[in-house]
Write a protein that holds these residues in place. Structure first.
Motif, PDB file in Angstrom:
ATOM      1  N   HIS A 114     -15.106   4.391  10.408  1.00 42.85           N
ATOM      2  CA  HIS A 114     -15.008   4.437   8.958  1.00 42.85           C
ATOM      3  C   HIS A 114     -14.696   5.848   8.458  1.00 42.85           C
ATOM      4  N   ASP A 115     -14.864   6.869   9.316  1.00 43.16           N
ATOM      5  CA  ASP A 115     -14.547   8.241   8.935  1.00 43.16           C
ATOM      6  C   ASP A 115     -13.186   8.681   9.474  1.00 43.16           C
ATOM      7  N   ARG A 116     -12.638   7.901  10.390  1.00 40.46           N
ATOM      8  CA  ARG A 116     -11.394   8.300  11.030  1.00 40.46           C
ATOM      9  C   ARG A 116     -10.242   8.167  10.030  1.00 40.46           C
ATOM     10  N   PHE A 117      -9.204   8.948  10.229  1.00 40.38           N
ATOM     11  CA  PHE A 117      -8.127   9.021   9.248  1.00 40.38           C
ATOM     12  C   PHE A 117      -7.456   7.683   9.009  1.00 40.38           C
ATOM     13  N   THR A 118      -7.457   6.805  10.000  1.00 40.07           N
ATOM     14  CA  THR A 118      -6.756   5.528   9.850  1.00 40.07           C
ATOM     15  C   THR A 118      -7.355   4.654   8.753  1.00 40.07           C
ATOM     16  N   ALA A 119      -8.622   4.880   8.420  1.00 36.03           N
ATOM     17  CA  ALA A 119      -9.256   4.080   7.371  1.00 36.03           C
ATOM     18  C   ALA A 119      -8.608   4.298   6.014  1.00 36.03           C
ATOM     19  N   HIS A 120      -7.893   5.417   5.850  1.00 37.38           N
ATOM     20  CA  HIS A 120      -7.331   5.761   4.547  1.00 37.38           C
ATOM     21  C   HIS A 120      -5.862   5.363   4.397  1.00 37.38           C
ATOM     22  N   VAL A 121      -5.289   4.728   5.408  1.00 38.93           N
ATOM     23  CA  VAL A 121      -3.858   4.422   5.382  1.00 38.93           C
ATOM     24  C   VAL A 121      -3.455   3.600   4.166  1.00 38.93           C
ATOM     25  N   PRO A 122      -4.147   2.519   3.810  1.00 40.44           N
ATOM     26  CA  PRO A 122      -3.716   1.760   2.621  1.00 40.44           C
ATOM     27  C   PRO A 122      -3.732   2.603   1.349  1.00 40.44           C
ATOM     28  N   GLU A 123      -4.725   3.477   1.214  1.00 38.58           N
ATOM     29  CA  GLU A 123      -4.773   4.352   0.039  1.00 38.58           C
ATOM     30  C   GLU A 123      -3.556   5.263   0.012  1.00 38.58           C
ATOM     31  N   TRP A 124      -3.179   5.830   1.157  1.00 37.98           N
ATOM     32  CA  TRP A 124      -2.047   6.758   1.195  1.00 37.98           C
ATOM     33  C   TRP A 124      -0.734   6.046   0.878  1.00 37.98           C
ATOM     34  N   VAL A 125      -0.602   4.812   1.337  1.00 42.32           N
ATOM     35  CA  VAL A 125       0.588   4.036   0.980  1.00 42.32           C
ATOM     36  C   VAL A 125       0.637   3.827  -0.530  1.00 42.32           C
ATOM     37  N   GLY A 126      -0.517   3.545  -1.112  1.00 45.32           N
ATOM     38  CA  GLY A 126      -0.575   3.364  -2.556  1.00 45.32           C
ATOM     39  C   GLY A 126      -0.216   4.614  -3.337  1.00 45.32           C
ATOM     40  N   LEU A 127      -0.401   5.777  -2.709  1.00 42.39           N
ATOM     41  CA  LEU A 127      -0.069   7.051  -3.352  1.00 42.39           C
ATOM     42  C   LEU A 127       1.354   7.509  -3.040  1.00 42.39           C
ATOM     43  N   GLY A 128       2.115   6.656  -2.350  1.00 42.61           N
ATOM     44  CA  GLY A 128       3.530   6.949  -2.155  1.00 42.61           C
ATOM     45  C   GLY A 128       3.953   7.340  -0.763  1.00 42.61           C
ATOM     46  N   ALA A 129       3.039   7.374   0.215  1.00 41.26           N
ATOM     47  CA  ALA A 129       3.425   7.745   1.579  1.00 41.26           C
ATOM     48  C   ALA A 129       4.317   6.673   2.178  1.00 41.26           C
ATOM     49  N   ARG A 130       5.468   7.094   2.719  1.00 43.80           N
ATOM     50  CA  ARG A 130       6.397   6.174   3.362  1.00 43.80           C
ATOM     51  C   ARG A 130       6.546   6.447   4.861  1.00 43.80           C
ATOM     52  N   MET A 131       5.897   7.494   5.332  1.00 48.57           N
ATOM     53  CA  MET A 131       5.842   7.799   6.765  1.00 48.57           C
ATOM     54  C   MET A 131       4.426   8.249   7.072  1.00 48.57           C
ATOM     55  N   ILE A 132       3.784   7.610   8.058  1.00 49.28           N
ATOM     56  CA  ILE A 132       2.394   7.923   8.377  1.00 49.28           C
ATOM     57  C   ILE A 132       2.230   7.936   9.889  1.00 49.28           C
TER      58      ILE A 132
END
Length: 313
Positions: A272-290
């Motif tokens: 739950h602390d690892r960076f992958t948990a935040h992927v949907p949030e980052w997509v919502g903020l405009g990230a197109r490459m992760i």
């Protein structure tokens, strides 16, 4: 297929840490060349890492050339010809892994990207995290040109201008790439905090300058963003960048693991602390490459792929 082709259809999944995986395969990275020495000593291990990331769902294999420069190889006892050959080998290995992935029935969406680390990485003293160096534009170009040309000659057309602490160096690298046919690149900055590059330049200024350069040189810059940062810096940085450019945004942070200086050991982040948990949030903020950077693994890239599945067209 180009990176732009991928971006038309997907949130593009990048790979993760290369040297971390090489270490797990027994490659010695405790030297000034870091994992780049494996270009001479263990190409099989490099191919295994590229393949593992493709198998986990990555669309892009980044070459093992972040730390591979002609001056770096010269300092390690190689001559110019050997240095150029080894850098080109990094491109060949990633391209071959991408070709193998495509020909194995996994689809056509597999690219190789030539890693262009900053001058500070060559110094091998942590300067990529401070930007505490200052070369002229021509000095930057002379430093980066042999690596760029060697990768391009090997067949690489997509470049990762990554972990960059200084915007003046980035613009010099882009000038070099603009002189090569079919070259495209993503630009990725290293941050000291969510609003500031490692050298103290405001992130907003850096992105604005890259966007202006991209407008003046259409077709070269495919995306802009950040990497090699703590996961908690990503969301505010994406929020700051989004209004400044129409370029796709990207992020590939570190794992979220923490280092204990007393025990001199790494503490692995819980899921739950690892960076992958935040992927949907980052997509919502405009990230197109992760993707992932330091201490990230094929398992992490597989988790990114799973989390993106509901949002991928």
């Amino acid at each position: 297929m180009t990176l732009r082709d991928l971006l038309d259809n997907h949130v593009v999944v990048l790979d993760g840490a290369l040297s971390t995986q090489l270490e797990d395969l027994g490659v010695d990275t405790s030297n000034a060349l870091w994992g780049a020495l494996a270009l001479d000593t263990d190409t099989v291990a490099i191919t295994r890492v590229h393949t593992a990331y493709f198998d986990a769902g990555a669309h892009v294999a980044t070459t093992n050339t972040y730390q591979a420069t002609v001056p770096g190889f010269l300092a390690a006892g190689y001559d110019d010809a050997a240095a150029t050959r080894l850098i080109g080998r990094g491109g060949e290995l990633a391209l071959a892994a991408a070709q193998h992935h495509r020909s194995s029935g996994h689809g056509a969406e597999a690219l190789a990207a030539g890693s262009i680390g900053p001058y500070g990485a060559y110094l091998a003293d942590g300067s990529e995290y401070t930007g505490n160096y200052d070369l002229s534009v021509e000095q930057y170009r002379e430093f980066h040109r042999p690596r760029i040309v060697a990768l391009h000659d090997a067949g690489v057309r997509t470049f990762a201008v990554e972990t960059q602490p200084r915007v003046d160096e980035v613009l010099a690298v882009l000038d070099e790439l603009a002189a090569l046919p079919q070259a495209e690149a993503w630009v990725s900055f290293q941050l000291r905090d969510p609003a500031t590059l490692a050298d103290g330049t405001p992130l907003t200024d850096a992105v604005t300058r890259v966007d202006a350069w991209a407008s003046a040189h259409p077709g070269v810059v495919a995306a802009v963003g950040i990497n090699c940062v703590a996961p908690e810096l990503v969301a505010p940085a994406l929020q700051a960048m989004r209004p400044l450019t129409d370029l796709p945004l990207l992020c590939y942070p570190n794992s979220g693991d923490t280092y204990d200086p007393v025990s001199k050991t790494w503490q692995t982040a819980e899921s739950h602390d690892r960076f992958t948990a935040h992927v949907p949030e980052w997509v919502g903020l405009g990230a197109r490459m992760i993707g992932g950077c330091c201490r990230t693994t094929p398992s992490d890239i597989g988790e990114i792929t799973r989390r993106l599945a509901p949002t991928t067209p």
